[in-house]
Design a protein around this motif. Structure first.
Motif, PDB file in Angstrom:
ATOM      1  N   ASN A  28      -6.609 -47.406 -91.313  1.00  0.00           N
ATOM      2  CA  ASN A  28      -8.058 -47.224 -91.179  1.00  0.00           C
ATOM      3  C   ASN A  28      -8.420 -45.768 -90.913  1.00  0.00           C
ATOM      4  N   GLY A  29      -7.638 -44.876 -91.468  1.00  0.00           N
ATOM      5  CA  GLY A  29      -7.929 -43.457 -91.313  1.00  0.00           C
ATOM      6  C   GLY A  29      -7.627 -42.935 -89.927  1.00  0.00           C
ATOM      7  N   GLN A  30      -6.909 -43.706 -89.138  1.00  0.00           N
ATOM      8  CA  GLN A  30      -6.632 -43.309 -87.763  1.00  0.00           C
ATOM      9  C   GLN A  30      -5.134 -43.106 -87.553  1.00  0.00           C
ATOM     10  N   PHE A  31      -4.775 -41.988 -87.030  1.00  0.00           N
ATOM     11  CA  PHE A  31      -3.418 -41.735 -86.598  1.00  0.00           C
ATOM     12  C   PHE A  31      -3.474 -41.495 -85.101  1.00  0.00           C
ATOM     13  N   THR A  32      -2.555 -42.078 -84.380  1.00  0.00           N
ATOM     14  CA  THR A  32      -2.509 -41.804 -82.949  1.00  0.00           C
ATOM     15  C   THR A  32      -1.827 -40.468 -82.736  1.00  0.00           C
ATOM     16  N   ASP A  33      -2.248 -39.756 -81.709  1.00  0.00           N
ATOM     17  CA  ASP A  33      -1.587 -38.510 -81.369  1.00  0.00           C
ATOM     18  C   ASP A  33      -0.162 -38.811 -80.949  1.00  0.00           C
ATOM     19  N   VAL A  34       0.734 -37.933 -81.319  1.00  0.00           N
ATOM     20  CA  VAL A  34       2.122 -38.089 -80.918  1.00  0.00           C
ATOM     21  C   VAL A  34       2.246 -37.530 -79.502  1.00  0.00           C
ATOM     22  N   PRO A  35       2.680 -38.355 -78.552  1.00  0.00           N
ATOM     23  CA  PRO A  35       2.797 -37.869 -77.178  1.00  0.00           C
ATOM     24  C   PRO A  35       4.054 -37.013 -76.991  1.00  0.00           C
ATOM     25  N   SER A  36       4.138 -36.375 -75.853  1.00  0.00           N
ATOM     26  CA  SER A  36       5.334 -35.599 -75.525  1.00  0.00           C
ATOM     27  C   SER A  36       6.561 -36.490 -75.636  1.00  0.00           C
ATOM     28  N   GLY A  37       7.650 -35.914 -76.105  1.00  0.00           N
ATOM     29  CA  GLY A  37       8.892 -36.662 -76.218  1.00  0.00           C
ATOM     30  C   GLY A  37       9.853 -35.969 -77.158  1.00  0.00           C
ATOM     31  N   THR A  38      11.002 -36.577 -77.337  1.00  0.00           N
ATOM     32  CA  THR A  38      12.001 -36.080 -78.276  1.00  0.00           C
ATOM     33  C   THR A  38      12.029 -37.036 -79.458  1.00  0.00           C
ATOM     34  N   TYR A  39      11.883 -36.469 -80.662  1.00  0.00           N
ATOM     35  CA  TYR A  39      11.739 -37.277 -81.868  1.00  0.00           C
ATOM     36  C   TYR A  39      12.742 -36.846 -82.934  1.00  0.00           C
ATOM     37  N   PRO A  40      13.309 -37.827 -83.662  1.00  0.00           N
ATOM     38  CA  PRO A  40      14.122 -37.470 -84.828  1.00  0.00           C
ATOM     39  C   PRO A  40      13.177 -37.052 -85.958  1.00  0.00           C
ATOM     40  N   VAL A  41      13.396 -35.868 -86.504  1.00  0.00           N
ATOM     41  CA  VAL A  41      12.482 -35.340 -87.520  1.00  0.00           C
ATOM     42  C   VAL A  41      13.246 -34.694 -88.662  1.00  0.00           C
ATOM     43  N   GLU A  42      12.530 -34.561 -89.771  1.00  0.00           N
ATOM     44  CA  GLU A  42      12.971 -33.732 -90.880  1.00  0.00           C
ATOM     45  C   GLU A  42      11.839 -32.761 -91.185  1.00  0.00           C
ATOM     46  N   VAL A  43      12.177 -31.661 -91.811  1.00  0.00           N
ATOM     47  CA  VAL A  43      11.159 -30.672 -92.157  1.00  0.00           C
ATOM     48  C   VAL A  43      10.659 -30.986 -93.555  1.00  0.00           C
ATOM     49  N   VAL A  44       9.343 -31.192 -93.663  1.00  0.00           N
ATOM     50  CA  VAL A  44       8.715 -31.521 -94.933  1.00  0.00           C
ATOM     51  C   VAL A  44       8.218 -30.260 -95.628  1.00  0.00           C
ATOM     52  N   LYS A  45       7.752 -29.303 -94.824  1.00  0.00           N
ATOM     53  CA  LYS A  45       7.162 -28.104 -95.407  1.00  0.00           C
ATOM     54  C   LYS A  45       7.239 -26.952 -94.405  1.00  0.00           C
ATOM     55  N   MET A  46       7.444 -25.760 -94.920  1.00  0.00           N
ATOM     56  CA  MET A  46       7.385 -24.534 -94.114  1.00  0.00           C
ATOM     57  C   MET A  46       6.707 -23.472 -94.949  1.00  0.00           C
ATOM     58  N   GLU A  47       5.826 -22.705 -94.320  1.00  0.00           N
ATOM     59  CA  GLU A  47       5.156 -21.628 -95.032  1.00  0.00           C
ATOM     60  C   GLU A  47       4.639 -20.597 -94.040  1.00  0.00           C
ATOM     61  N   VAL A  48       4.358 -19.434 -94.548  1.00  0.00           N
ATOM     62  CA  VAL A  48       3.662 -18.410 -93.791  1.00  0.00           C
ATOM     63  C   VAL A  48       2.287 -18.278 -94.420  1.00  0.00           C
ATOM     64  N   SER A  49       1.263 -18.276 -93.587  1.00  0.00           N
ATOM     65  CA  SER A  49      -0.095 -18.164 -94.106  1.00  0.00           C
ATOM     66  C   SER A  49      -0.843 -17.063 -93.367  1.00  0.00           C
ATOM     67  N   HIS A  50      -1.949 -16.663 -93.932  1.00  0.00           N
ATOM     68  CA  HIS A  50      -2.816 -15.668 -93.307  1.00  0.00           C
ATOM     69  C   HIS A  50      -4.130 -16.351 -92.953  1.00  0.00           C
ATOM     70  N   VAL A  51      -4.543 -16.204 -91.705  1.00  0.00           N
ATOM     71  CA  VAL A  51      -5.790 -16.795 -91.232  1.00  0.00           C
ATOM     72  C   VAL A  51      -6.798 -15.666 -91.060  1.00  0.00           C
ATOM     73  N   THR A  52      -7.960 -15.836 -91.654  1.00  0.00           N
ATOM     74  CA  THR A  52      -9.012 -14.830 -91.570  1.00  0.00           C
ATOM     75  C   THR A  52     -10.155 -15.351 -90.717  1.00  0.00           C
TER      76      THR A  52
END
Length: 174
Positions: A28-52
């Motif tokens: 329903n368009g809702q994601f719960t915030d991920v609370p503090s903790g240790t999680y098994p993860v993989e990296v989906v994307k990495m990039e360097v960007s410029h914010v103006t």
């Protein structure tokens, strides 16, 4: 000066994007915030960007998209946005430290720091190369800590944004 971001476009194909959209609608368009903790993860994307025109002016930033691979929050994403500004907690040093942890210390923090502090195109190319070296090969136990703020921003009458800290506890071959 043009930066070739084609490597990033290959990280999420059309089917993956469609699945993410289905997952979003199914919740329903809702994601719960991920609370503090240790999680098994993989990296989906990495990039360097410029914010103006950001709150702290113009700056470059390291963006890492971690996807949780198991547990109650499986499929959710944790985003690291490390600002290349040493006046902010997640400055160059914090980003270099996290990237070094992601290589299990194989690439030392100072080498990474050197490359991140070059111009934007050098930093972006370096991060692309690093991402391509780890994508589909390494996964992690990510320690994610969220510290909620109690101080109220007088301009918005809302609490200030939460501080987030990231560290890699373990590195695994996929």
């Amino acid at each position: 000066m043009a930066i070739d971001f084609s490597a990033f476009k290959e990280t999420l194909n059309t089917k993956q994007i469609e699945q993410m959209e289905k997952d979003y609608v199914a919740g329903n368009g809702q994601f719960t915030d991920v609370p503090s903790g240790t999680y098994p993860v993989e990296v989906v994307k990495m990039e360097v960007s410029h914010v103006t025109g950001g709150k702290f002016g113009d700056f470059d930033r390291l963006n890492i998209d971690f996807k949780i691979t198991d547990g109650d929050h499986k499929g959710q994403h944790i985003f690291y946005n490390g600002t290349f500004n040493n006046k902010i907690d997640s400055g160059y040093r914090a980003s270099a430290q996290l990237l070094s942890q992601m290589t299990d210390g194989e690439v030392d923090e100072n080498s990474i720091l050197y490359n991140l502090t070059q111009d934007l195109s050098v930093a972006a190319d370096y991060v692309i190369d690093l991402f391509q070296a780890i994508q589909g090969k390494l996964c992690y136990d990510l320690n994610y800590t969220v510290q909620e703020q109690t101080k109220i921003n007088p301009a918005t009458n809302q609490p200030y944004k939460a501080n987030r800290w990231f560290s890699i506890e373990e590195v695994y071959d996929m």
